[in-house]
Design an enzyme around this catalytic site. Structure first.
Site, PDB file in Angstrom:
ATOM      1  N   ASP A 105      71.570 -45.442  47.558  1.00 58.08           N
ATOM      2  CA  ASP A 105      71.939 -46.280  46.422  1.00 58.08           C
ATOM      3  C   ASP A 105      73.277 -46.953  46.728  1.00 58.08           C
ATOM      4  O   ASP A 105      73.437 -47.536  47.801  1.00 58.08           O
ATOM      5  CB  ASP A 105      71.945 -45.428  45.138  1.00 58.08           C
ATOM      6  CG  ASP A 105      72.253 -46.200  43.883  1.00 58.08           C
ATOM      7  OD1 ASP A 105      71.369 -46.912  43.388  1.00 58.08           O
ATOM      8  OD2 ASP A 105      73.400 -46.091  43.391  1.00 58.08           O
ATOM      9  N   HIS A 303      63.152 -44.241  43.107  1.00 60.52           N
ATOM     10  CA  HIS A 303      64.496 -44.554  43.608  1.00 60.52           C
ATOM     11  C   HIS A 303      65.229 -43.366  44.198  1.00 60.52           C
ATOM     12  O   HIS A 303      66.028 -43.516  45.114  1.00 60.52           O
ATOM     13  CB  HIS A 303      65.326 -45.143  42.467  1.00 60.52           C
ATOM     14  CG  HIS A 303      66.708 -45.536  42.871  1.00 60.52           C
ATOM     15  ND1 HIS A 303      66.953 -46.561  43.754  1.00 60.52           N
ATOM     16  CD2 HIS A 303      67.931 -45.027  42.526  1.00 60.52           C
ATOM     17  CE1 HIS A 303      68.272 -46.686  43.933  1.00 60.52           C
ATOM     18  NE2 HIS A 303      68.876 -45.766  43.199  1.00 60.52           N
TER      19      HIS A 303
END
Length: 324
Positions: A105, A303
């Site tokens: 991320d 994610h």
């Protein structure tokens, strides 16, 4: 005799931020693990023992503003240049000349810039979930302001100090549970549902979060760890990373379009907006990541890749590390 996993030890080391907290396990070549938003060193809990068992010294930090690391008061103290120097200071404090850096991320972007700006320190780079996109194009705040039509993109929503904090901090645990669920493969909103990356007029991000069910990778006790950290620290340090994107754009002007030439790795999930929205960035890797060793898209993964698919990601990482 069964092998016991190497212990995970914690310590604070000096850095330009003040102090950086890290968790480390194993011995061997140094692998520095950088988390994203809204996480901590704990997001690498599955990788620390696996990398240690594979013969590496695995070190996961709390990025400045998070967990037990220092939290400078100034918003501009969270610019990319400072985060890169934090990473260099960790490598030096651990007595190493160089390290392999892996990020997820925002941590992927921090890792990429660490490799770009300090190639003599970071000899290889692994990126999880967020592809490498070289600096370029219009000012980021202008790009984000133009997304979503009548709705507001979450990055724009995060810009004003105190605004997102007012949404999150009254119920940190509930907000985190919803945010994690919104971007997880098994709990994300169905196709066609309102997109949780955008805020409706007069609304909040959590208006679109799934309710009542944690993703399969996250137990109640694991959520407690994350919630406990952010209830203690607040969210401003974490959100200040978003509030420096225009500064980064200015600071890194000399690196416009620059490739990362060290050996590299990318892994993302097919259900992650970070990989679908940035598909062109992945297609550009022959130019932007000419040292790419391997690239992986995990089918049906969201994610939080190293937590959703820990065994698979551990295999990808250790295979890549053996080659670099």
């Amino acid at each position: 005799m069964p092998q016991h996993p190497a212990p995970v030890t914690h310590r604070l080391i000096p850095s330009p931020a003040g102090r950086i907290h890290l968790a480390e396990s194993g011995s061997g070549p140094l692998v520095l693990l950088i988390h994203g938003f809204p996480e901590s060193w704990y997001s690498w809990r599955h990788q620390l023992p696996a990398l240690a068992a594979a013969g590496y010294r695995a070190v996961a930090i709390d990025v400045r503003g998070y967990g037990r690391s220092s939290k400078p008061a100034a918003t501009e103290a969270y610019r990319m240049l400072d985060l890169v120097e934090d990473n260099v200071s960790v490598v030096r404090a651990l007595g190493a000349e160089s390290a392999i850096v892996v990020g997820h991320d925002w941590g992927a972007t921090i890792a990429a810039n660490s490799a770009l700006l300090r190639p003599e320190v970071f000899r290889a780079v692994g990126l999880l979930s967020v592809p490498y996109t070289p600096r370029g194009g219009p000012r980021p705040s202008d790009v984000f302001a133009g997304m979503g039509g009548d709705e507001e993109f979450y990055v724009s929503y995060f810009q004003e100090p105190g605004r997102a904090e007012a949404e999150i901090e009254p119920d940190v645990r509930g907000w985190l549970a919803g945010f994690y669920a919104a971007l997880s493969a098994d709990t994300m909103p169905a196709p066609g549902a309102p997109d949780p990356h955008f805020v409706g007029r007069g609304g909040t991000l959590r208006d679109r979060f799934p309710l009542g069910r944690l993703p399969g990778w996250l137990s109640e006790s694991e959520l407690d760890v994350y919630a406990g950290e952010f209830e203690r620290t607040g969210l401003t340090g974490a959100l200040n990373r978003y509030r420096n994107m225009d500064r980064d754009w200015e600071d890194l002007a000399a690196f416009d379009g620059a490739p990362i030439t060290q050996p590299s790795l990318f892994a993302g999930g097919t259900l992650d907006a970070s990989t679908t929205w940035l598909a062109e960035a992945i297609e550009a890797y022959p130019v932007t990541l000419p040292g790419l060793v391997s690239s992986h898209l995990l089918d049906g993964c969201g994610h939080w890749i190293q937590q959703e698919r820990p065994a698979e990601v551990n295999g990808i990482l250790t295979d890549w590390l053996a080659k670099v």
